[in-house]
Write an enzyme that holds these catalytic residues in place. Structure first.
Site, short mmCIF file in Angstrom:
data_model
loop_
_atom_site.label_atom_id
_atom_site.label_comp_id
_atom_site.label_asym_id
_atom_site.label_seq_id
_atom_site.Cartn_x
_atom_site.Cartn_y
_atom_site.Cartn_z
N SER A 575 -31.37 11.51 13.31
CA SER A 575 -31.41 12.56 14.32
C SER A 575 -31.65 13.91 13.64
CB SER A 575 -30.13 12.52 15.15
OG SER A 575 -30.34 13.13 16.40
N ASP A 661 -35.74 6.64 23.68
CA ASP A 661 -34.79 7.68 23.27
C ASP A 661 -35.04 8.95 24.08
OD1 ASP A 661 -33.22 9.55 21.88
OD2 ASP A 661 -33.52 8.51 19.99
N HIS A 696 -31.08 6.15 21.92
CA HIS A 696 -30.86 7.00 20.73
C HIS A 696 -30.02 6.27 19.68
CE1 HIS A 696 -30.94 10.82 18.64
NE2 HIS A 696 -29.64 10.83 18.52
#
Length: 734
Positions: A575, A661, A696
């Site tokens: 991320s 995501d 995610h």
């Protein structure tokens, strides 16, 4: 038979044809950037799907020789995990609630069993003995995730709430991985579902104390939680009331019910300031009351508390207190201007202690603080709070240097609070802390199967000097029998954004790397929260480059420490930590043998320049606003990974992402990989692995998640030449 190297394999696998280029001009502040791969943003375009599928085939071919290693790591995770396991029951009103898992099943099962009230506090608050694999007398299964997930491509729970009287359960489920949930309500007396079904809700839900209403959050088109709504059971969803709506695109909205169950606390905030609006749950029609306006630019949390019969609020705030402090304020003071309000200090500011937040029970204040980089819990009585008779903070005593202790549960009327405890070497423990006398009761230590011996490993703190002289804390975990001879492989992991701390925690999967002789290092770089609020501020906005150079400086230090071979280092991050991976790949490609970038935020400038994309406006607090500020635009363009790919030899790189995501879109790693392929001069493979069903966090079930971890770890271990489990130095060599 010799094992085939990655390089030999890569030569045999033809690289997919280059992605097509469609010049797209992005113009800001007199600067034009020509982006050849922006066309990949068209998610439903068959050419985009075809590109992702071709890349998956190439990834599979290039890494095929890692399949036995992946399978070995997956099996090690599975064999070490107590698959039939459960949480320690937590009491709420007349029930003990817990979750359990069963061998061969992907998802958790939510259960409860009736509690007793005998008047003997110790007995009434000692959780029932629940043994994995053995039926629990009187157990009621409230929700079985495996049944809910059946026949669906993805499954995740976004929240659970039970009414005060224990008769109804509200829960949210996501079947796409896009973190938009459907809320349903179950009658726990009959087992049937109520007709009320609310689509497209976000995390977080709560019943009102009377059980007649359920509160939930809704996101806007850019995936920002902006509304708190109230649904009255048995009424049409179309009639749901918007309790609060936040129109500022840079503010995030959430809510919780206060510890004493009297108020709905709606928090509106960004990373720099906040605002609370509160609803009296006994008189919900009276509307919301504002505590401190966002215009005062104070970052605070509020919890109502009654002291000597008078309503007050406890505020955790940063007013003249960078690391935050706690003050007590009468509820009626908020109707006056801030300068005229009387705030009584409960916990003063301390440059070396970060106050993260607080909870209360009927008798005690429970603080979460960060001291010496680690998170811990402190407790003090409410009696005498804010007066000369205020008690001292007590802190449970643990014997490890690097650990994480957090509040797991504090029921308002309970004589105990529940703490979680973990470290790099200690599997998660659950303690009950008795408020009256400070004694600790160990309720559970997670079992690690296969003869795990913590004494076979070492976890220690080292400090790496950054270029500007700042010392960066590192957590270094390794097998105890490794020699300091400069030959060991290493994986360095970091995040370094949003004041998020990478705290000490146990990982079954990490044992698979340690046992192959890998030194596992977590670099607590600036931008994280490990060293307090200023540590974060030194790694955000126009100081963001410190995050990336700290990681490179930590790598350099490790390479010279004697513990690590500088030619056998892999880097890993996800991320915002994936942005870090992209940045260090550009800054110092020669220092890494491999880089694993998980759901990486590598096209950050494009994203943040578009306020309609998910979360973009909220990101301005972290990186600055490049739309309005030419200096922020220039600074970001100097470090964002996609714009700074250079014609140099890069290490082997795996970009791992999910098609669905909603936080970091698949298009970012897809564009980055195309740019790397078209620009890099080296021979190492660059691969893009896209999970076509996940979100995610990747795939949804636990076995699927273990396979994801095994894939990432195998890629890194293979690159640094650490594929075989080392023999124990104490065992006989056959």
């Amino acid at each position: 038979m010799g094992t085939m190297t990655v390089d030999a394999t890569a030569l045999q696998v033809p690289v997919p044809p280059p992605a097509k280029k469609v010049p797209f001009e992005r113009m800001h502040h007199g600067d034009t950037f020509v982006d050849p791969y922006e066309w990949m943003r068209e998610k439903d375009n068959p050419e985009v799907i075809g590109y992702l599928e071709r890349e998956n085939e190439y990834t599979e071919a290039v890494t095929r020789h890692q399949e036995p290693l992946r399978e070995a790591i997956f099996t090690e995770i599975k064999d070490r995990t107590q698959e039939t396991d459960l949480s320690v029951p937590a009491r709420k009103k007349g029930w003990w609630y817990y979750s359990r898992t069963e061998e061969g099943k992907q998802y958790g099962i939510q259960c409860r069993v009736a509690a007793e009230d005998t008047g003997d506090l110790a007995r009434d608050w000692t959780p029932p003995e629940v043994v994995p694999g053995r039926p629990v007398p009187g157990e009621q299964v409230m929700l079985d995730g495996n049944e809910l997930a059946e026949g669906k491509p993805f499954f995740s729970l976004g929240g659970l709430s039970v009414t005060e009287d224990g008769t109804r359960l509200a829960y949210c489920e996501d079947n796409a991985g896009d973190e938009r949930f459907t809320l349903r309500i179950k009658d726990l007396t009959t087992g049937g579902l109520l007709p009320d079904v609310i689509p497209d809700v976000f995390y977080g839900l709560s019943f009102s104390p009377d059980g007649r209403r359920v509160y939930y959050t809704v996101v806007d088109d850019s995936w920002r939680p902006y509304q708190v709504r109230s649904h009255t059971l048995g009424t049409p969803v179309a009639d749901d009331v918007v309790v609060y709506q936040e129109d500022d695109v840079a503010m995030w909205t959430g809510f919780e019910v206060s510890a004493d169950r009297t108020q709905l606390l709606i928090s509106i905030g960004c990373s720099e300031y906040s605002e609370y609006r509160v609803l009296d749950l006994e008189h919900p029609d009276a509307g919301l009351t504002l505590l401190i306006s966002r215009d005062e630019r104070i970052l605070y949390d509020a919890e109502p508390v009654t002291i000597a019969g008078v309503p007050h609020y406890l505020l955790t705030h940063d007013r003249d207190a960078k690391n935050s402090m706690v003050s007590l304020v009468r509820a009626d003071a908020f109707s006056r201007p801030l300068a005229e309000q009387e705030w009584t200090t409960v916990i003063p500011h301390d440059d070396s202690v970060r106050v993260n937040g607080l909870s209360i029970t009927r008798t005690h204040l429970v603080l979460s603080v960060r001291k010496d980089t680690t998170e811990r819990v402190q407790v003090l009585p409410l009696a005498g709070l804010g007066t000369a008779g205020q008690g001292l903070q007590a802190e449970p005593d643990f014997d490890e240097e690097l650990f994480t202790s957090a509040l797991a549960n504090a029921e308002f009327d309970s004589p105990i609070i529940r703490l979680s405890y973990t470290s790099y070497l200690t599997p998660p423990r659950v303690y009950d802390y008795v408020l009256e006398d400070g004694s600790l009761e160990l309720r559970k230590e997670t079992e690690v199967r296969g003869g795990y011996d913590p004494a076979a490993y070492v976890a220690e703190r080292q400090w790496a000097p950054a270029a500007d002289g700042t010392l960066i804390p590192l957590s270094v975990v390794r097998r105890a029998d490794l020699a300091q001879d400069g030959t060991n492989p290493a994986v360095i992991y970091a995040y370094g954004s949003y004041e998020v701390s990478m705290d000490p925690a146990f990982s079954v999967a990490r044992l698979s790397l340690l046992d192959r002789g890998i030194v596992f290092v977590t670099a607590h770089i600036r931008g994280g929260g490990e060293m307090g609020r200023s540590w974060y501020e030194q790694g955000k906005k126009l100081a963001k480059k410190n995050t990336f150079t700290d990681f490179v400086d930590a790598t350099t230090y490790l390479g010279g420490s004697g513990w690590v071979d500088p030619a056998r280092i892999a880097a890993m991050g996800g991320s915002a930590g994936g942005l870090l991976m992209g940045a260090v790949a550009n800054l110092a490609p020669e220092k890494y043998r491999a880089i694993v970038a998980q759901v990486p935020f590598v096209d950050a400038l494009t994203t943040i320049l578009d306020p309609d994309l998910p979360l973009s406006a909220l990101e301005w607090e972290e990186w600055g606003n490049p739309i309005t500020d030419p200096e922020v635009y220039r600074y970001m363009k100097e470090y964002t990974p996609y714009e700074n790919v250079r014609p140099v030899a890069y290490p082997r790189i795996a970009a791992v992402t999910s098609y669905n995501d909603t936080r970091v879109l698949y298009v970012e790693p897809a564009k980055w990989v195309a740019q790397l392929r078209g620009t890099a001069t080296g021979t190492e493979p660059v691969v893009l692995k896209t999970e076509m069903d996940g979100g995610h966090g990747g795939a949804s079930g636990r076995y699927s998640r273990w396979r994801d971890v095994a894939w990432d770890y195998a890629f890194a271990a293979d690159a640094v030449g650490a594929t075989e489990v080392l023999a124990r130095s104490t065992s006989s060599v056959e």
